[in-house]
Design an enzyme around this catalytic site. Structure first.
Site, PDB file in Angstrom:
ATOM      1  N   CYS A 173       0.828  -1.200   0.000  1.00  0.00           N
ATOM      2  CA  CYS A 173       0.000   0.000   0.000  1.00  0.00           C
ATOM      3  C   CYS A 173       0.867   1.256   0.000  1.00  0.00           C
ATOM      4  O   CYS A 173       1.964   1.278   0.552  1.00  0.00           O
ATOM      5  CB  CYS A 173      -0.915   0.001   1.218  1.00  0.00           C
ATOM      6  SG  CYS A 173      -2.269   1.194   1.073  1.00  0.00           S
ATOM      7  N   ASP A 175      -6.524  -3.463  11.240  1.00  0.00           N
ATOM      8  CA  ASP A 175      -5.379  -2.579  11.386  1.00  0.00           C
ATOM      9  C   ASP A 175      -5.333  -2.059  12.825  1.00  0.00           C
ATOM     10  O   ASP A 175      -6.285  -2.218  13.588  1.00  0.00           O
ATOM     11  CB  ASP A 175      -5.503  -1.403  10.401  1.00  0.00           C
ATOM     12  CG  ASP A 175      -4.193  -0.687  10.140  1.00  0.00           C
ATOM     13  OD1 ASP A 175      -3.178  -1.046  10.762  1.00  0.00           O
ATOM     14  OD2 ASP A 175      -4.195   0.236   9.304  1.00  0.00           O
TER      15      ASP A 175
END
Length: 213
Positions: free
Chosen positions: A9, A131
């Site tokens: 990412c 996360d």
């Protein structure tokens, strides 16, 4: 044993995108406050270097639905990643707007009870991303800090999911031994400084992930 999938990412250069050719998912960050921010035109240029079959992911944080739709169509995104506090009702509206494009929803984890959100959202999205949870005044994601992975030990989810938060070359194998994650999402773990990734860190991480299938 199923193949471990990897998402890189915050890709924002041609060199790092090419280095990430083995990654299953390439993430572009469309959150202006992020050091990894990239605009739609820049991302469109980079998409030329994605390999065939590589999933393009656009990361948004509490963004306007029309902006999400515009970028999704412009880049032919495979996934929209919602990394803010988007409600289920907002997700339904976004899904209606972007059609067949799939949705990844990020959930912040600080305590084990936060996992309940997984079951709240799973019916409305395609992948859940777990996360580290951050306070409201701190930029979401990409801080290189992990939550307690032991919360996930022996838990079986029915929905496809990703593990994020503080994953790097040194702890990848350990993270998998605890969580058995099918997909890992790495950003700061392949950087030399915030927002600056290196080809070597990316290739080292992907080569290691390939041995851990």
């Amino acid at each position: 044993m199923k193949k471990l999938k990897v998402k890189i990412c915050g890709i924002n250069t041609k060199e790092t995108l090419i280095a990430a050719k083995k990654a299953d998912f390439i993430g572009f960050v469309f959150y202006p406050k992020s050091p990894r921010f990239i605009n739609a035109q820049e991302a469109l240029e980079l998409c030329k270097y994605c390999r065939l079959g590589q999933h393009k992911v656009g990361l948004f944080v509490n963004s306007d639905i029309n902006l999400i739709s515009f970028i999704t169509e412009k880049l032919s995104l495979d996934y929209v990643q919602l990394h803010g506090n988007e409600s289920i009702e907002e997700i339904k509206l976004i899904k209606k707007k972007i059609g067949s494009t799939k949705i990844i929803k990020s959930i912040g984890i600080k305590e084990k009870k936060d996992l309940k959100q997984f079951y709240d959202y799973e019916r409305f999205v395609d992948i859940i991303l777990l996360d580290t949870k951050y306070e409201k005044n701190i930029m979401p994601g990409g801080h290189g800090k992990k939550f307690n992975w032991k919360f996930l030990k022996d838990i079986k989810f029915n929905k496809e999911w990703m593990l994020a938060g503080g994953i790097n070359y040194e702890n990848l194998q350990y993270s998998l031994s605890i969580t058995n994650a099918p997909i890992v999402d790495v950003s700061s773990g392949v950087e030399i400084k915030k927002g600056i990734k290196t080809k070597q860190k990316i290739t080292d991480f992907l080569d290691l992930a390939e041995t851990l299938q």
